[in-house]
Design a protein around this motif. Structure first.
Motif, PDB file in Angstrom:
ATOM      1  N   ALA A  43       0.829  -1.153   0.054  1.00 27.46           N
ATOM      2  CA  ALA A  43       0.032   0.057  -0.049  1.00 27.46           C
ATOM      3  C   ALA A  43       0.852   1.219   0.013  1.00 27.46           C
ATOM      4  CB  ALA A  43      -0.894  -0.019   0.999  1.00 27.46           C
ATOM      5  N   VAL A  44       0.493   2.186  -0.762  1.00 28.76           N
ATOM      6  CA  VAL A  44       1.032   3.556  -0.608  1.00 28.76           C
ATOM      7  C   VAL A  44       0.243   4.553  -0.351  1.00 28.76           C
ATOM      8  CG1 VAL A  44       2.373   5.278  -2.181  1.00 28.76           C
ATOM      9  CG2 VAL A  44       2.537   2.644  -2.839  1.00 28.76           C
ATOM     10  N   TYR A  45       0.625   5.421   0.741  1.00 32.90           N
ATOM     11  CA  TYR A  45      -0.363   6.333   1.030  1.00 32.90           C
ATOM     12  C   TYR A  45       0.603   7.620   1.023  1.00 32.90           C
ATOM     13  CZ  TYR A  45      -2.433   2.257   3.300  1.00 32.90           C
ATOM     14  OH  TYR A  45      -3.070   1.358   3.547  1.00 32.90           O
ATOM     15  N   THR A  46      -0.207   8.860   1.135  1.00 34.05           N
ATOM     16  CA  THR A  46       0.388  10.154   0.861  1.00 34.05           C
ATOM     17  C   THR A  46       0.207  10.999   2.262  1.00 34.05           C
ATOM     18  OG1 THR A  46      -1.645  10.844  -0.239  1.00 34.05           O
ATOM     19  CG2 THR A  46       0.317  10.009  -1.886  1.00 34.05           C
ATOM     20  N   ALA A  49      -2.996  11.001   7.825  1.00 37.59           N
ATOM     21  CA  ALA A  49      -4.346  10.480   8.251  1.00 37.59           C
ATOM     22  C   ALA A  49      -4.496   9.136   7.634  1.00 37.59           C
ATOM     23  CB  ALA A  49      -5.634  11.465   7.456  1.00 37.59           C
ATOM     24  N   GLU A  50      -4.108   9.026   6.205  1.00 43.50           N
ATOM     25  CA  GLU A  50      -4.479   7.621   5.458  1.00 43.50           C
ATOM     26  C   GLU A  50      -3.545   6.407   6.235  1.00 43.50           C
ATOM     27  OE1 GLU A  50      -4.530   8.751   0.971  1.00 43.50           O
ATOM     28  OE2 GLU A  50      -2.704   8.623   1.705  1.00 43.50           O
ATOM     29  N   LEU A  51      -2.482   6.611   6.889  1.00 49.39           N
ATOM     30  CA  LEU A  51      -1.826   5.908   7.600  1.00 49.39           C
ATOM     31  C   LEU A  51      -2.620   5.346   8.771  1.00 49.39           C
ATOM     32  CD1 LEU A  51       2.069   7.105   7.752  1.00 49.39           C
ATOM     33  CD2 LEU A  51       1.125   5.233   6.526  1.00 49.39           C
ATOM     34  N   ILE A  52      -2.999   6.536   9.581  1.00 47.47           N
ATOM     35  CA  ILE A  52      -3.902   6.131  10.665  1.00 47.47           C
ATOM     36  C   ILE A  52      -5.155   5.400  10.532  1.00 47.47           C
ATOM     37  CG2 ILE A  52      -5.196   7.127  12.654  1.00 47.47           C
ATOM     38  CD1 ILE A  52      -3.206   9.633  12.612  1.00 47.47           C
ATOM     39  N   GLU A  53      -5.860   5.833   9.464  1.00 51.85           N
ATOM     40  CA  GLU A  53      -6.953   5.271   8.972  1.00 51.85           C
ATOM     41  C   GLU A  53      -6.756   3.525   8.657  1.00 51.85           C
ATOM     42  OE1 GLU A  53     -10.302   5.178   5.237  1.00 51.85           O
ATOM     43  OE2 GLU A  53      -9.383   7.161   6.134  1.00 51.85           O
ATOM     44  N   ASN A  54      -5.719   3.333   8.046  1.00 54.86           N
ATOM     45  CA  ASN A  54      -5.385   1.900   7.700  1.00 54.86           C
ATOM     46  C   ASN A  54      -4.508   0.949   8.360  1.00 54.86           C
ATOM     47  OD1 ASN A  54      -6.585   1.790   4.947  1.00 54.86           O
ATOM     48  ND2 ASN A  54      -5.685   3.742   4.836  1.00 54.86           N
TER      49      ASN A  54
END
Length: 184
Positions: A43-46, A49-54
């Motif tokens: 998974a690639v996040y930017t 918030a995306e890190l926390i959510e996933n």
């Protein structure tokens, strides 16, 4: 018998179960052969918030390896090999690897590691030692988030905070005894 005939390689782009048989010229069919092809995508996040959510895994044993591709990520603190960062979407901890970053650095690039929850707090155990990160600028101001002690939550754990409304009470100590314990 009614399935598609494949006589050349085919592409699989996601985890798939493939079942196949061989049929000869006399229409004799082999037993069904089953194979599960597992495609593991990083998974690639930017954003933070995306890190926390996933972050859905507790502990690092089965944690997925992810990448954060970022620009303008602010280093809000460094504690040994732990690096605390924030962007406009949240605050986060990169655990176990610091390659000379300091509070106030703005970094850009990619950070890879295992994403998991430790003691209920999301973090990444950095595996690439910040190999693809560039320090864009240094000495930037890190502003603390003002928080009343009664309002602090787990979501504030990786933030750089300043408590307000605290009262500090102390007793003067002499030889490990308070003044009230001393004899005249």
């Amino acid at each position: 018998e009614t399935s598609s005939i494949y006589e050349a390689p085919f592409t699989v782009t996601e985890t798939t179960t493939v079942k196949a048989v061989y049929v000869d010229d006399d229409d004799n069919m082999s037993a069904v052969s089953t194979s599960v092809i597992t495609i593991s995508k990083k998974a690639v996040y930017t954003t933070v918030a995306e890190l926390i959510e996933n972050c859905t895994t507790s502990g690092s044993n089965n944690a997925p390896v992810v990448t954060l591709k970022t620009t303008n990520l602010l280093v809000t603190g460094v504690n040994g090999s732990n690096v605390f960062v924030s962007d406009e979407t949240g605050a986060f901890l990169f655990y176990g690897s610091n390659s000379g970053l300091t509070k106030g650095d703005i970094i850009s690039g990619s950070v890879e590691g295992k994403l998991y929850s430790y003691n209920g707090l999301p973090e990444i155990s950095v595996s690439d030692k910040w190999a693809s990160v560039t320090v864009v600028s240094q000495g930037n101001i890190v502003k603390a988030t003002k928080v009343a002690a009664a309002d602090i939550t787990a979501a504030d754990a990786n933030k750089y905070v300043r408590f307000e409304g605290l009262e500090y009470k102390s007793e003067e100590t002499v030889s490990n005894k308070t003044l009230a314990d001393r004899k005249s």
